[in-house]
Design a protein around this motif. Sequence first.
Motif, mmCIF file in Angstrom:
data_model
loop_
_atom_site.group_PDB
_atom_site.id
_atom_site.type_symbol
_atom_site.label_atom_id
_atom_site.label_comp_id
_atom_site.label_asym_id
_atom_site.label_seq_id
_atom_site.Cartn_x
_atom_site.Cartn_y
_atom_site.Cartn_z
ATOM 1 N N LEU A 1 -51.917 17.561 16.912
ATOM 2 C CA LEU A 1 -52.950 18.119 16.038
ATOM 3 C C LEU A 1 -52.676 19.592 15.743
ATOM 4 O O LEU A 1 -52.824 20.050 14.602
ATOM 5 C CB LEU A 1 -54.330 17.969 16.689
ATOM 6 N N GLY A 2 -52.268 20.340 16.767
ATOM 7 C CA GLY A 2 -51.949 21.753 16.560
ATOM 8 C C GLY A 2 -50.770 21.938 15.623
ATOM 9 O O GLY A 2 -50.778 22.824 14.746
ATOM 10 N N GLN A 3 -49.734 21.108 15.763
ATOM 11 C CA GLN A 3 -48.561 21.205 14.896
ATOM 12 C C GLN A 3 -48.913 20.846 13.456
ATOM 13 O O GLN A 3 -48.438 21.493 12.509
ATOM 14 C CB GLN A 3 -47.455 20.292 15.430
ATOM 15 N N LEU A 4 -49.741 19.823 13.295
ATOM 16 C CA LEU A 4 -50.153 19.431 11.948
ATOM 17 C C LEU A 4 -50.972 20.530 11.290
ATOM 18 O O LEU A 4 -50.749 20.867 10.115
ATOM 19 C CB LEU A 4 -50.959 18.127 12.021
ATOM 20 N N ALA B 1 -43.094 18.062 6.600
ATOM 21 C CA ALA B 1 -43.347 18.244 8.031
ATOM 22 C C ALA B 1 -44.726 17.707 8.411
ATOM 23 O O ALA B 1 -44.891 17.054 9.450
ATOM 24 C CB ALA B 1 -43.229 19.718 8.394
ATOM 25 N N ALA B 2 -45.731 17.974 7.566
ATOM 26 C CA ALA B 2 -47.087 17.486 7.835
ATOM 27 C C ALA B 2 -47.111 15.959 7.853
ATOM 28 O O ALA B 2 -47.722 15.342 8.741
ATOM 29 C CB ALA B 2 -48.062 18.023 6.786
ATOM 30 N N LEU B 3 -46.435 15.334 6.898
ATOM 31 C CA LEU B 3 -46.372 13.874 6.859
ATOM 32 C C LEU B 3 -45.680 13.325 8.107
ATOM 33 O O LEU B 3 -46.076 12.288 8.642
ATOM 34 C CB LEU B 3 -45.642 13.413 5.596
ATOM 35 N N GLY B 4 -44.646 14.022 8.567
ATOM 36 C CA GLY B 4 -43.946 13.584 9.777
ATOM 37 C C GLY B 4 -44.852 13.593 10.995
ATOM 38 O O GLY B 4 -44.846 12.648 11.800
ATOM 39 N N TYR B 5 -45.633 14.655 11.134
ATOM 40 C CA TYR B 5 -46.558 14.725 12.270
ATOM 41 C C TYR B 5 -47.655 13.665 12.155
ATOM 42 O O TYR B 5 -48.098 13.103 13.170
ATOM 43 C CB TYR B 5 -47.177 16.115 12.369
#
Length: 233
Positions: free
Chosen positions: A169-172, A198-202
Amino acid sequence: MGVRVHRIGGMSLRNILLKTVPYLLSVAGGAVLFLLSKDNIHDASVNDLVNNIAASLLSIPLVFLLYDYSNYRISRQVNKTLADGLNFKINSVMLELLIQLRAIIGARGKFTWGGAEKMFGLSPRAIENKIKITPHAMDGLRQMRDKIDDFAYRTDRNNVLDRGQLLLLGQLARELTHLINEYRFGRNVHMVAKFVSAALGYMGDWFDAQDVNEMLKQQNFQSALGAMPGNAA
C-alpha cells in the motif's frame, strides 16, 4: 557487532523469558512452601494455612495462562474480522483505481479480469503512446491515493494488516504521488507512463495475494465495469 534477537511468533525470546519469570517464581514458591510444610510444620492449622498459600501460588500461573490464551483467541478473531472488512474496503478502492487507470491509458472494449491482468504487466513504452489524463481523472487519482494512504497509516497503528500488505500500500501510494506530481509539474509523458506502469504492477501484486474469485463475487466487479462507457454488452 549487533546482538541477534530471536523471535517466536512475532515476540522476541527476551520478552518471552521476561513474561515467564513471574510464573516460574510463583510455581517455585508454591513448591518450596509445600515441601517445607510437609516435614517442618507440625501445627495442623498452620500447616493447612501454608498448604493453601502453596496451592494458590501453584494455581496462579494456570489462571493467568488461561486468561492470556482466551484473550489471544478473542483478539485473533477480532483482528480477523477487522482484516476481512478492511480488505473488502481496500479491494473496492483498488477496483475504482483500476477503472481510473484503464481510462487514463485509453483501453477500449469489454473489460474482463483477464484484461485487468494484462494491464498489470504493461510496460511504460506500451502505456506512453496511449496515455491521456484529464483534470477529472487527476482528481480521481488524488482521491484514490489519499484513501490508500489512509488505509496504510491507520492500519499500521492497529496491526490489522501484515507488513507485506502495508508495504504494498505504501509503495502504491508513493507511485501515485509521483504520477500526480509529474503530471502537475513536469509534464514528461514518459515519466508519467513509468509511474502508471509501476502503480499497475503493485496493484497486480496486491490482487495476487487475494482470493480473486471470491473478491470479484463480493465486489460485484462485472456490475461496476458494466457502467463504464464502451463496456456495455
